[in-house]
Design a protein around this motif. Structure first.
Motif, short mmCIF file in Angstrom:
data_model
loop_
_atom_site.label_atom_id
_atom_site.label_comp_id
_atom_site.label_asym_id
_atom_site.label_seq_id
_atom_site.Cartn_x
_atom_site.Cartn_y
_atom_site.Cartn_z
N ARG A 188 2.68 1.41 -8.15
CA ARG A 188 2.83 -0.10 -8.22
C ARG A 188 1.74 -0.65 -7.39
O ARG A 188 1.20 -0.06 -6.30
N ARG A 189 1.25 -1.65 -8.07
CA ARG A 189 0.07 -2.53 -7.26
C ARG A 189 0.64 -3.73 -6.81
O ARG A 189 1.03 -4.55 -7.84
N TYR A 190 0.69 -4.06 -5.71
CA TYR A 190 1.10 -5.42 -5.21
C TYR A 190 -0.49 -6.20 -4.70
O TYR A 190 -1.22 -5.88 -3.71
N HIS A 191 -0.43 -6.89 -5.62
CA HIS A 191 -2.03 -7.22 -5.75
C HIS A 191 -2.43 -8.44 -5.28
O HIS A 191 -1.47 -9.31 -5.09
N ARG A 192 -3.42 -8.52 -4.45
CA ARG A 192 -4.10 -9.73 -3.72
C ARG A 192 -2.80 -10.15 -2.94
O ARG A 192 -2.68 -11.29 -2.99
N LEU A 193 -2.30 -9.32 -1.83
CA LEU A 193 -1.63 -10.06 -0.82
C LEU A 193 -2.55 -10.93 0.06
O LEU A 193 -1.86 -11.76 0.79
N ALA A 194 -3.71 -10.61 0.08
CA ALA A 194 -4.48 -11.44 1.05
C ALA A 194 -6.15 -11.43 0.43
O ALA A 194 -6.46 -10.55 -0.04
N LYS A 195 -6.49 -12.67 0.45
CA LYS A 195 -8.17 -12.78 0.26
C LYS A 195 -9.06 -12.52 1.46
O LYS A 195 -8.57 -13.32 2.34
N VAL A 196 -9.99 -11.98 1.41
CA VAL A 196 -10.83 -11.78 2.58
C VAL A 196 -11.84 -13.11 2.60
O VAL A 196 -12.62 -13.21 1.53
#
Lengths: 166, 166
Positions: A39-47
Motif C-alpha cells: 500500500r502506498r499512502y501517497h504524498r501525506l506531506a510535501k516538503v
C-alpha cells in the motif's frame, strides 16, 4: 507573574490543518504498488524548500520532559517546512500557532500524540521545540537546507503544559 | 533453470556507500540544539529531486515476505533519491545494485536490517521493491514528485534470498 496552563487538545487532521500535515495511515486513502504487494499512502506531506533550498533527512534525539512543563519559546522556519516522525511510536507533545505575527497565548494549541503519528509543520508555522515524553526513540526530521535566515524565535513566559495521562 | 542464492551481507555504511545513505544515529556525529536539550544528527541524507521536482512524504505498508524468497525485479529512479525508514524498527531486507546498466547477478547485494536503520537510495541505484519480514509497521518514504519518467524496471529470474535468522 501568573501562570497559564494550556489544554491538551485531541489531534485530528482538521484541528491540525492551520499548522501542517499529519503523517499516519489510519483511515487514509492509498493505492497499491509493487504488483499489489504494497500500500502506498501517497504524498501525506510535501516538503517546502523554496526554489533555492533542498530537503535533508536528520535524526533528533531530545531529552524528554516531564509534566507539568513550563514552555520556553516558539520558533518558526519561514523558508521551509519541517517534519517530525517518531521512529518508535514514542509519545510527544506539539505546541503550535498559525503563521503570522509572534503568537499570543490565545493563539497557542497543544496536542498530545501517542499513536506514532508524525507532523509536518508548514513554512512559517510557529512551534515549540520538540517535547518528547519518553527517553526512548529518535525522531526523523525532514527539513530545508539552503541560503537565507530560516529561524525566528519568540520567547514565552508563564505558560505551562498540564499533567496528562500517557 | 538453476536457482542462485544471494548471501545476506552485514550492513555497514562503507558497504552501502555505492548505493546510498544509512539513516541511524549509532556512532554518528551530532550537535546540540534547543539550548542543549536535543541532539541533531544532521543531514544523514540529502533528498535528490533535480531542479524541476520536489520532495514528498508517503507511507508504505508492504505485505511481508517469508524466507526463502524468490526475487521479482529490480527498479530504479533516475531522477530522484528514495528513502525508506521503518517506523517500528521492523526487520526488512534491501537488495541493491550500483547505478549503471541493468545489473547482472554478480552486481546484486542483499542486506538484512534488524535495528531500525533506514536507507536512502541515491538517484539511479537499482533496488528491489520493499521486502519486509514482519507484518507490523509502516515505512516512511521520502522521494521525488515531478515531471519526467522516473522509474525503470529490470526483471530477475532464478535469484533467491536464503533463509535467515530474524
Amino acid at each position: 507573574m501568573t501562570t497559564q496552563e494550556l489544554t491538551l487538545e485531541p489531534l485530528t487532521a482538521e484541528a491540525f490543518t492551520p499548522f501542517g500535515d499529519l503523517i499516519h495511515s489510519h483511515e487514509r486513502d492509498y493505492f497499491l504498488i509493487n504488483d499489489g504487494q504494497c500500500r502506498r499512502y501517497h504524498r501525506l506531506a510535501k516538503v517546502e524548500t523554496g526554489t533555492d533550498g533542498g530537503a535533508i533527512l536528520s535524526l533528533f534525539r531530545p531529552r524528554p520532559i516531564s509534566l507539568p512543563h513550563t514552555l520556553v519559546l516558539m520558533e518558526r522556519h519561514p523558508l521551509g517546512s519541517q517534519a517530525f516522525v517518531p521512529l518508535a511510536g514514542q509519545p510527544y507533545i506539539v505546541v503550535v500557532a498559525p503563521p503570522g505575527p509572534p503568537p499570543a497565548v490565545a493563539d497557542l494549541h497543544a496536542f498530545l500524540i501517542t499513536d506514532g503519528t508524525g507532523v509536518n509543520y508548514h513554512a512559517g508555522t510557529w512551534h515549540h521545540p520538540l517535547l518528547a515524553l519518553s527517553p526512548g526513540g529518535d525522531f526523523l526530521v525532514v527539513d530545508r537546507e539552503g541560503p537565507g535566515h530560516n529561524c525566528e524565535e519568540h520567547l514565552l513566559e508563564g505558560i505551562r503544559l498540564p499533567v496528562a495521562p500517557v
